[in-house]
Design a protein around this motif. Structure first.
Motif, PDB file in Angstrom:
ATOM      1  N   ARG A 153      -0.296   1.304  -6.497  1.00 19.27           N
ATOM      2  CA  ARG A 153      -0.933   0.110  -5.924  1.00 19.27           C
ATOM      3  C   ARG A 153      -2.063   0.508  -4.992  1.00 19.27           C
ATOM      4  O   ARG A 153      -3.121  -0.127  -4.968  1.00 19.27           O
ATOM      5  N   ARG A 154      -1.848   1.583  -4.229  1.00 20.15           N
ATOM      6  CA  ARG A 154      -2.913   2.075  -3.345  1.00 20.15           C
ATOM      7  C   ARG A 154      -4.122   2.512  -4.171  1.00 20.15           C
ATOM      8  O   ARG A 154      -5.268   2.259  -3.813  1.00 20.15           O
ATOM      9  N   GLN A 155      -3.873   3.123  -5.327  1.00 23.78           N
ATOM     10  CA  GLN A 155      -4.954   3.536  -6.227  1.00 23.78           C
ATOM     11  C   GLN A 155      -5.767   2.327  -6.683  1.00 23.78           C
ATOM     12  O   GLN A 155      -6.996   2.374  -6.719  1.00 23.78           O
ATOM     13  N   LEU A 167      -9.482   1.351   4.765  1.00 24.61           N
ATOM     14  CA  LEU A 167      -9.443   1.361   3.296  1.00 24.61           C
ATOM     15  C   LEU A 167     -10.787   1.799   2.712  1.00 24.61           C
ATOM     16  O   LEU A 167     -10.832   2.594   1.769  1.00 24.61           O
ATOM     17  N   LEU A 220       0.803  -1.218   0.000  1.00 28.79           N
ATOM     18  CA  LEU A 220       0.000   0.000   0.000  1.00 28.79           C
ATOM     19  C   LEU A 220       0.841   1.275   0.000  1.00 28.79           C
ATOM     20  O   LEU A 220       0.320   2.360  -0.260  1.00 28.79           O
ATOM     21  N   GLU A 234     -11.254   5.503   3.219  1.00 29.12           N
ATOM     22  CA  GLU A 234     -10.387   6.258   2.312  1.00 29.12           C
ATOM     23  C   GLU A 234     -10.955   6.231   0.889  1.00 29.12           C
ATOM     24  O   GLU A 234     -10.892   7.218   0.163  1.00 29.12           O
TER      25      GLU A 234
END
Length: 107
Positions: A27-29, A98, A22, A101
């Protein structure tokens, strides 16, 4: 026939590997895009990632090996979905973070 790739069992998921996965904004996107629509199944090409195909493949492999996504190989492509229930079982507070967010307006 679709082939499933190797994924860690929930009890084998490591918080360090998840945080490392993350930490990268692309990758977080991917994870936040999947979290925004729980249950969504999106092909690798369905994400607007500004990187070469080899780099994209690397990012998806890191997410899969950390246990964040489940990928299914369809021969000519792969689909991705967030392992929401498995993550909820192993790290319930992380999943809620998550999801919150993913719902947050950009900016």
């Amino acid at each position: 026939m679709p082939e499933e790739l190797a994924h860690p069992a929930p009890e084998a998921m490591e918080l360090g590997a998840i945080f490392a996965a993350l930490a990268d904004p692309l990758r977080r996107q991917v994870v936040l895009t999947l979290a925004a629509e729980p249950g969504a199944v999106i092909p690798c090409g369905g994400f607007a990632l500004p990187v070469a195909k080899a780099t994209r493949t690397h990012h998806f492999r890191v997410l899969r090996e950390a246990g964040l996504i489940r990928q299914v190989d369809l021969g000519n492509g792969r689909t991705n979905r967030l392992r929401l229930e498995e993550l909820r079982q192993r790290f319930p507070a992380l999943v809620e973070l998550l999801l919150a967010e993913a719902r947050r307006p950009p900016g």
